[in-house]
Design a protein around this motif. Structure first.
Motif, short mmCIF file in Angstrom:
data_model
loop_
_atom_site.label_atom_id
_atom_site.label_comp_id
_atom_site.label_asym_id
_atom_site.label_seq_id
_atom_site.Cartn_x
_atom_site.Cartn_y
_atom_site.Cartn_z
N SER A 203 0.82 -1.20 0.00
CA SER A 203 0.00 0.00 0.00
C SER A 203 0.86 1.26 0.00
O SER A 203 0.37 2.34 -0.32
CB SER A 203 -0.94 0.00 1.21
OG SER A 203 -0.22 0.23 2.39
N ALA B 187 -9.89 -0.92 6.79
CA ALA B 187 -9.26 0.02 5.84
C ALA B 187 -9.59 1.43 6.26
O ALA B 187 -10.53 1.66 7.01
CB ALA B 187 -9.78 -0.25 4.44
N THR B 192 -5.94 1.24 1.03
CA THR B 192 -6.23 0.43 -0.16
C THR B 192 -7.61 -0.23 -0.11
O THR B 192 -7.88 -1.16 -0.89
CB THR B 192 -5.17 -0.69 -0.30
OG1 THR B 192 -5.21 -1.51 0.88
CG2 THR B 192 -3.78 -0.14 -0.49
N GLY B 193 -8.50 0.26 0.76
CA GLY B 193 -9.80 -0.39 0.95
C GLY B 193 -10.66 -0.54 -0.29
O GLY B 193 -11.46 -1.47 -0.38
N ASN B 200 -5.68 -6.32 2.09
CA ASN B 200 -6.97 -6.04 2.75
C ASN B 200 -7.54 -7.31 3.39
O ASN B 200 -8.19 -7.23 4.44
CB ASN B 200 -8.01 -5.54 1.73
CG ASN B 200 -7.67 -4.19 1.15
OD1 ASN B 200 -6.87 -3.45 1.72
ND2 ASN B 200 -8.28 -3.86 0.02
N SER B 254 -12.71 3.81 1.16
CA SER B 254 -12.27 2.70 2.01
C SER B 254 -13.08 1.43 1.76
O SER B 254 -12.84 0.40 2.38
CB SER B 254 -12.35 3.09 3.49
OG SER B 254 -13.65 3.52 3.80
#
Lengths: 355, 355
Positions: A203, B187, B192-193, B200, B254
């Motif tokens: 990320s 997230a 990076t949601g 994740n 998110s």
């Protein structure tokens, strides 16, 4: 010497890379360490085998759900020819902190340190000796179930691979230009920021690339909630010297508990500095700079050891720290830690493990 | 039919698993699709080959820094024998959204859909036909540089593997018990949601396991900043029916933009429901329940399609939704979407791609 591990030696050793052009993590030694985990059986079958590709099912869980952790440490060849590891037990204790967060089974730190010693011993001729070089050691664990359900894997591999490396930053220990990240977030409390797990790094790449395009080597991460408290710099912990006091962000769940961070705090206290672990905002840094109170800033990490920060840019406003030169405290830390690691400075704290 | 891809057929086809005991993601078909990316050359060498292990260097970047993305979709065998895909272009557009966030090069969605059709066509005999079963299709991309520096990989693999699957939840579409997560965060905005990336999922496993130990099948995620706004349920989007209005969390960076989420919103609006995408707090849900206004709650996702929520537990306080029975809206959505997917309900929106 480490005959409790099965060792299969390579029959085709590789040629050695040029010691003056090693880079980081590009070349790998002749052997690797592997140990398997199976539910109900535990960790088993530790072995050293020739370095080479792993046959992995395309459904291997780590490729899909990233259940994995890693560590990083270095081996150094001292002037007397002995091989030194720097605080390897700290890495192996941290593995289990990462494992707990990522639902990976615990592993015996003592076995892991012995594994590191065994693989370093096996490839001892690979440790480079040129100034600033070392043998980077990468232990890692990943989920190996061939299964697409989202759940903890029932099988894992623990591996150690090694790479002879040069200086981490191409610029050496010259101060670096850092961009204060306002768009992307590295980690948040309740997430995985304190674990050394691939997702944290995946990320971070986007922010790093965007900073790089703006002319900065890395980003300074702010917290994900208020976007004002300083967390890390790139993949390093970060320290500031303000009016003689050393301040570093406290460990509150989103920051990695770095081993070089811990070693730096220890040394700084020993040298008589006031060292404070607390939340520190980016505004405070910029204000300290305005008041001529910001004396030094530096990152700490295994790869770079100490990385002085010469410039911080926040939304287009740049501050230059210590005339873009290495400050005396950063320099002392760098010289002392690298000296202990390479054997030229006395190891008073008992940080060195000989192989 | 898809002769633009090179196809190497297996010479040793596997025996087929019992259709009544498929589970999810346990069995894989006879073939897989692979395409490589090399910097300067782009995506190249698309091919279908026998399913089998990949030889991966232990330094392969995905194992260390998790630079990867994936997708999930299903193929269904209709009563007339034709093979149906559900909105595959949406998946392939989302790949590029994930790719952008993870610094993975863009890929041509049209080529990806053709690849899906080609691999499904090759293994068409693997599509199960029992009620509720389907062929789960897993496209994924991962970083393949044999290098330990943290930076975008210069090489990648795009692959498609396939697994005949039964119902995702062992309970079928019976309502599930969900634990409102207060400790862990999935997230946060800036992270990076919204991307479908392994990290994740890796970070979600711990919360899932702790909920499971408390007797809950999954968690309801709250936002990482105020810890009050609802985000997702497990790895699904989530919907609530309150006083006849359908409310689902808005996409604010998110949350994954689910394709079943999008399809559900479309159908609900078509059926005359007021559908609102906005921030909705967990307090609002519990208050609505207290006022007897909370009529239904359900998750949406490719694997489960619709998963009704029968119970929500927050810090020990449980609410039972719709007497722990499937509500009419959830049921209609489930029947309609699975009907369109399997060919028993007319595809008015043009969501079906035939193979």
């Amino acid at each position: 010497m480490y005959s409790d591990f099965k060792i299969i030696k390579t029959t085709s050793p590789k040629s050695r890379p040029d010691q003056n052009n090693l880079g980081f993590g590009k070349y790998f030694t002749d052997h690797m360490f592997i140990m398997d985990y199976t539910e109900g059986k535990g960790w088993h079958d530790p072995r050293i085998v020739p370095y080479g590709p792993l046959p992995l099912e395309p459904s291997t869980m780590v490729l899909h759900y990233g259940q994995a952790i890693f560590e990083g440490l270095k081996a150094y060849k001292a002037k007397d020819g002995s091989i030194q590891l720097f605080r390897p037990y700290k890495n192996m204790e941290r593995i289990n902190i990462s494992n707990t967060r990522m639902c990976i089974p615990q592993i015996d730190p003592e076995t892991c340190v012995r594994a590191v010693k065994a693989i370093v011993d096996t490839d001892r001729d690979w440790i480079p000796t040129a100034e600033g070089t070392s043998l980077y050691i990468r232990p890692f664990i990943f989920a190996t179930d061939a299964y697409l359900g989202v759940k903890p894997s029932s099988t894992y591999k623990f591996m150690i691979i090694m790479s002879p490396v040069g200086a981490y930053y191409p610029q050496g220990i010259n101060p670096v230009k850092i961009y204060v990240e306002s768009k992307y977030v590295r980690a948040v409390k309740g997430g995985t920021g304190f674990a050394k797990t691939p997702g944290n790094y995946a990320s971070s790449i986007k922010a790093q690339m965007e900073a790089y395009e703006k002319g900065y080597i890395q980003v300074l991460w702010l917290d994900g909630i208020e976007r004002k408290y300083i967390e890390e710099v790139g993949s390093m912990n970060v320290f500031f010297k303000i009016n003689g006091e050393i301040i570093t962000p406290s460990l509150e769940g989103s920051i990695l508990a770095g081993i070089t961070r811990d070693s730096s705090i220890f040394l700084l206290k020993k040298w008589g500095y006031k060292v404070t672990e607390r939340r520190i905002s980016i505004d405070e840094i910029f204000t300290a700079h305005k008041n001529s109170a910001l004396e030094e800033a530096f990152g700490t990490g295994t790869a770079a050891v100490i990385s002085p920060i010469g410039e911080l840019n926040r939304d287009g406003n740049s501050i230059i720290i210590n005339n873009n030169e290495i400050g005396p405290t950063s320099m002392n830390l760098y010289n002392t830690i690298t000296g202990i690691q390479s054997g030229t400075v006395k190891d008073e704290a008992g940080w060195i493990e000989k192989v």
